[in-house]
Design a protein around this motif. Structure first.
Motif, PDB file in Angstrom:
ATOM      1  N   GLY A 168       7.677   2.214  -5.748  1.00 40.82           N
ATOM      2  CA  GLY A 168       8.819   3.074  -5.202  1.00 40.82           C
ATOM      3  C   GLY A 168       8.022   4.436  -4.841  1.00 40.82           C
ATOM      4  O   GLY A 168       8.819   5.401  -4.740  1.00 40.82           O
ATOM      5  N   PHE A 169       6.742   4.322  -4.414  1.00 41.51           N
ATOM      6  CA  PHE A 169       6.054   5.810  -4.164  1.00 41.51           C
ATOM      7  C   PHE A 169       6.691   6.315  -2.697  1.00 41.51           C
ATOM      8  O   PHE A 169       6.568   5.474  -1.827  1.00 41.51           O
ATOM      9  N   ASN A 170       6.952   7.487  -2.571  1.00 41.37           N
ATOM     10  CA  ASN A 170       7.265   8.117  -1.542  1.00 41.37           C
ATOM     11  C   ASN A 170       6.841   9.638  -1.415  1.00 41.37           C
ATOM     12  O   ASN A 170       7.222  10.372  -2.323  1.00 41.37           O
ATOM     13  N   PRO A 171       5.872   9.709  -0.548  1.00 36.42           N
ATOM     14  CA  PRO A 171       5.028  11.045  -0.318  1.00 36.42           C
ATOM     15  C   PRO A 171       5.830  12.134  -0.040  1.00 36.42           C
ATOM     16  O   PRO A 171       5.253  13.299  -0.345  1.00 36.42           O
ATOM     17  N   LYS A 172       7.087  11.965   0.394  1.00 34.96           N
ATOM     18  CA  LYS A 172       7.702  13.026   1.095  1.00 34.96           C
ATOM     19  C   LYS A 172       8.639  13.781   0.067  1.00 34.96           C
ATOM     20  O   LYS A 172       9.241  14.800  -0.041  1.00 34.96           O
ATOM     21  N   THR A 173       8.773  12.932  -1.094  1.00 26.93           N
ATOM     22  CA  THR A 173       9.508  13.521  -2.316  1.00 26.93           C
ATOM     23  C   THR A 173       8.812  14.396  -3.220  1.00 26.93           C
ATOM     24  O   THR A 173       7.615  14.252  -3.225  1.00 26.93           O
ATOM     25  N   LYS A 174       9.468  15.602  -3.698  1.00 26.36           N
ATOM     26  CA  LYS A 174       8.937  16.548  -4.566  1.00 26.36           C
ATOM     27  C   LYS A 174       8.519  15.859  -5.642  1.00 26.36           C
ATOM     28  O   LYS A 174       9.267  15.203  -6.420  1.00 26.36           O
ATOM     29  N   ARG A 175       7.195  15.934  -5.974  1.00 23.63           N
ATOM     30  CA  ARG A 175       6.658  15.474  -7.536  1.00 23.63           C
ATOM     31  C   ARG A 175       6.323  16.544  -8.459  1.00 23.63           C
ATOM     32  O   ARG A 175       5.787  17.304  -8.129  1.00 23.63           O
ATOM     33  N   LEU A 197      -3.412  13.203  -0.787  1.00 20.02           N
ATOM     34  CA  LEU A 197      -3.466  11.855  -1.402  1.00 20.02           C
ATOM     35  C   LEU A 197      -4.390  10.935  -0.707  1.00 20.02           C
ATOM     36  O   LEU A 197      -5.192  10.368  -1.335  1.00 20.02           O
ATOM     37  N   ILE A 198      -4.519  11.223   0.871  1.00 21.52           N
ATOM     38  CA  ILE A 198      -5.465  10.430   1.483  1.00 21.52           C
ATOM     39  C   ILE A 198      -6.941  10.803   0.813  1.00 21.52           C
ATOM     40  O   ILE A 198      -7.616  10.123   0.772  1.00 21.52           O
ATOM     41  N   ILE A 199      -7.208  12.134   0.683  1.00 23.75           N
ATOM     42  CA  ILE A 199      -8.442  12.831   0.323  1.00 23.75           C
ATOM     43  C   ILE A 199      -8.454  12.168  -0.993  1.00 23.75           C
ATOM     44  O   ILE A 199      -9.936  11.532  -1.505  1.00 23.75           O
ATOM     45  N   SER A 200      -7.823  12.172  -1.854  1.00 25.60           N
ATOM     46  CA  SER A 200      -7.856  11.677  -3.284  1.00 25.60           C
ATOM     47  C   SER A 200      -8.328  10.066  -3.391  1.00 25.60           C
ATOM     48  O   SER A 200      -9.176   9.747  -4.043  1.00 25.60           O
ATOM     49  N   ILE A 201      -7.379   9.323  -2.650  1.00 28.53           N
ATOM     50  CA  ILE A 201      -7.900   7.902  -2.438  1.00 28.53           C
ATOM     51  C   ILE A 201      -9.147   7.462  -1.945  1.00 28.53           C
ATOM     52  O   ILE A 201      -9.897   6.771  -2.440  1.00 28.53           O
ATOM     53  N   THR A 202      -9.487   8.391  -0.857  1.00 28.68           N
ATOM     54  CA  THR A 202     -10.733   8.370  -0.482  1.00 28.68           C
ATOM     55  C   THR A 202     -12.155   8.692  -1.263  1.00 28.68           C
ATOM     56  O   THR A 202     -12.899   7.628  -1.458  1.00 28.68           O
ATOM     57  N   MET A 203     -11.936   9.785  -2.218  1.00 33.66           N
ATOM     58  CA  MET A 203     -12.793   9.906  -3.299  1.00 33.66           C
ATOM     59  C   MET A 203     -12.824   8.542  -4.398  1.00 33.66           C
ATOM     60  O   MET A 203     -13.869   8.252  -4.821  1.00 33.66           O
ATOM     61  N   ARG A 204     -11.694   8.086  -4.509  1.00 38.47           N
ATOM     62  CA  ARG A 204     -11.747   7.055  -5.549  1.00 38.47           C
ATOM     63  C   ARG A 204     -12.456   5.716  -4.952  1.00 38.47           C
ATOM     64  O   ARG A 204     -12.907   4.933  -5.733  1.00 38.47           O
ATOM     65  N   PHE A 205     -12.295   5.375  -3.586  1.00 33.77           N
ATOM     66  CA  PHE A 205     -12.806   4.263  -3.049  1.00 33.77           C
ATOM     67  C   PHE A 205     -14.149   4.349  -3.076  1.00 33.77           C
ATOM     68  O   PHE A 205     -14.992   3.379  -2.970  1.00 33.77           O
ATOM     69  N   ILE A 206     -14.985   5.556  -3.047  1.00 31.80           N
ATOM     70  CA  ILE A 206     -16.352   5.656  -2.674  1.00 31.80           C
ATOM     71  C   ILE A 206     -17.001   4.977  -3.635  1.00 31.80           C
ATOM     72  O   ILE A 206     -18.039   4.203  -3.609  1.00 31.80           O
ATOM     73  N   PRO A 207     -16.979   5.330  -5.122  1.00 32.62           N
ATOM     74  CA  PRO A 207     -17.515   4.686  -6.213  1.00 32.62           C
ATOM     75  C   PRO A 207     -17.262   3.139  -6.117  1.00 32.62           C
ATOM     76  O   PRO A 207     -18.276   2.345  -6.432  1.00 32.62           O
ATOM     77  N   ILE A 208     -16.206   2.846  -5.869  1.00 32.46           N
ATOM     78  CA  ILE A 208     -15.693   1.372  -5.975  1.00 32.46           C
ATOM     79  C   ILE A 208     -16.680   0.617  -4.721  1.00 32.46           C
ATOM     80  O   ILE A 208     -17.200  -0.702  -5.136  1.00 32.46           O
ATOM     81  N   LEU A 218      -3.647  -1.951  -2.618  1.00 28.38           N
ATOM     82  CA  LEU A 218      -3.308  -0.606  -3.072  1.00 28.38           C
ATOM     83  C   LEU A 218      -1.897  -0.282  -2.285  1.00 28.38           C
ATOM     84  O   LEU A 218      -0.853   0.375  -3.122  1.00 28.38           O
ATOM     85  N   SER A 219      -1.658  -0.328  -1.091  1.00 28.88           N
ATOM     86  CA  SER A 219      -0.472  -0.153  -0.529  1.00 28.88           C
ATOM     87  C   SER A 219       0.827  -0.826  -0.986  1.00 28.88           C
ATOM     88  O   SER A 219       1.840  -0.493  -1.180  1.00 28.88           O
ATOM     89  N   LEU A 220       0.528  -2.080  -1.176  1.00 23.11           N
ATOM     90  CA  LEU A 220       1.578  -3.107  -1.893  1.00 23.11           C
ATOM     91  C   LEU A 220       1.968  -2.591  -3.241  1.00 23.11           C
ATOM     92  O   LEU A 220       3.000  -2.552  -3.614  1.00 23.11           O
TER      93      LEU A 220
END
Length: 247
Positions: free
Chosen positions: A211-218, A143-154, A203-205
């Motif tokens: 109700g995002f929970n990174p520990k739950t299985k998606r 998730l961190i890698i994905s968000i970082t990639m999304r933030f680069i063009p922004i 984004l965090s808010l």
């Protein structure tokens, strides 16, 4: 034509980097060049994009060549001036490093421009999944890698917007005085950092409100499957790595 899986693209990138790092002979460089041309054709990456990618790194590439040319092999130098000892071995070493760097830059650009952020995150989850058995939070890392990639063009668009606003206010980014230029770039850097922190907070808010929970299985509606083209590309990459290491 079948679509190439993002897993194949990332694994190919890793294998090519291994090939570039391990090879030290001319035949190895020839294999790497052929592999790069092959992937340029497969992924339909235009030569103008290749030139643009390398042109943006021209000063860094020139610095590498000069550093190796002037300081690499002082014992076998063909001239001596102050602290500079240019040598042919240094020039060869510099060109070798530049070649490796250029291949990595080109191939990374090919892969990253052909993978969507959501595909990249799902691929990272699949490739890093074995690490979850030893307690490493793979989902959070992906998730961190994905968000970082999304933030680069922004952030790139944000920098361009702020730069134009500063120029409209009389800022001179091409000033001959380096102190003035540093002061102008500082006035660009601070708003970018403020904007980045603001976007991260928003984004965090938003994630917390949903109700995002990174520990739950998606569950994931994007299924990553390999086809015959993926197996062919992976086989070529593995054979290329083996040839580069052995020869």
């Amino acid at each position: 034509m079948k679509k190439i899986s993002p897993i194949t693209k990332l694994i190919s990138l890793i294998l090519l980097i291994i090939m570039v790092v391990t090879t030290s002979r001319l035949i190895g460089f020839a294999i790497i060049s052929i592999a790069t041309i092959f992937f340029l054709f497969i992924f339909k990456f235009h030569t103008n994009s290749v030139y643009s990618t390398l042109f943006n790194s021209r000063y860094f590439i020139l610095t590498i060549i000069l550093m190796n040319l002037l300081f690499f092999d002082p014992q076998n130098s063909f001239a001596h001036f102050w602290i500079f000892t240019p040598s042919y071995n240094g020039l060869i070493q510099g060109l070798s490093i530049v070649f490796r760097l250029a291949i990595i830059i080109i191939f990374t650009s090919i892969i990253m421009t052909s993978i969507q952020p959501i595909e990249f995150m799902n691929t990272c989850i699949v490739l890093l999944k074995p690490l979850s058995f030893i307690g490493i939070p793979v989902n959070i890392i992906s998730l961190i890698i994905s968000i970082t990639m999304r933030f680069i063009p922004i952030l790139s668009e944000e920098i361009e917007t702020i730069k134009k606003a500063q120029i409209a206010r009389g800022a001179q980014f091409n000033a001959s005085n380096y102190i003035k230029r540093a002061h102008v770039f500082l006035s660009l850097l601070i708003p970018v950092f403020v904007s980045a922190f603001k976007r991260a907070d928003e984004l965090s808010l938003a994630m917390e409100a949903r109700g995002f929970n990174p520990k739950t299985k998606r569950n994931n509606r994007f299924m990553i499957k390999l086809n015959y083209l993926d197996y062919m590309i992976l086989s070529i990459c593995i054979i290329g790595v083996a040839c580069a290491i052995l020869f």
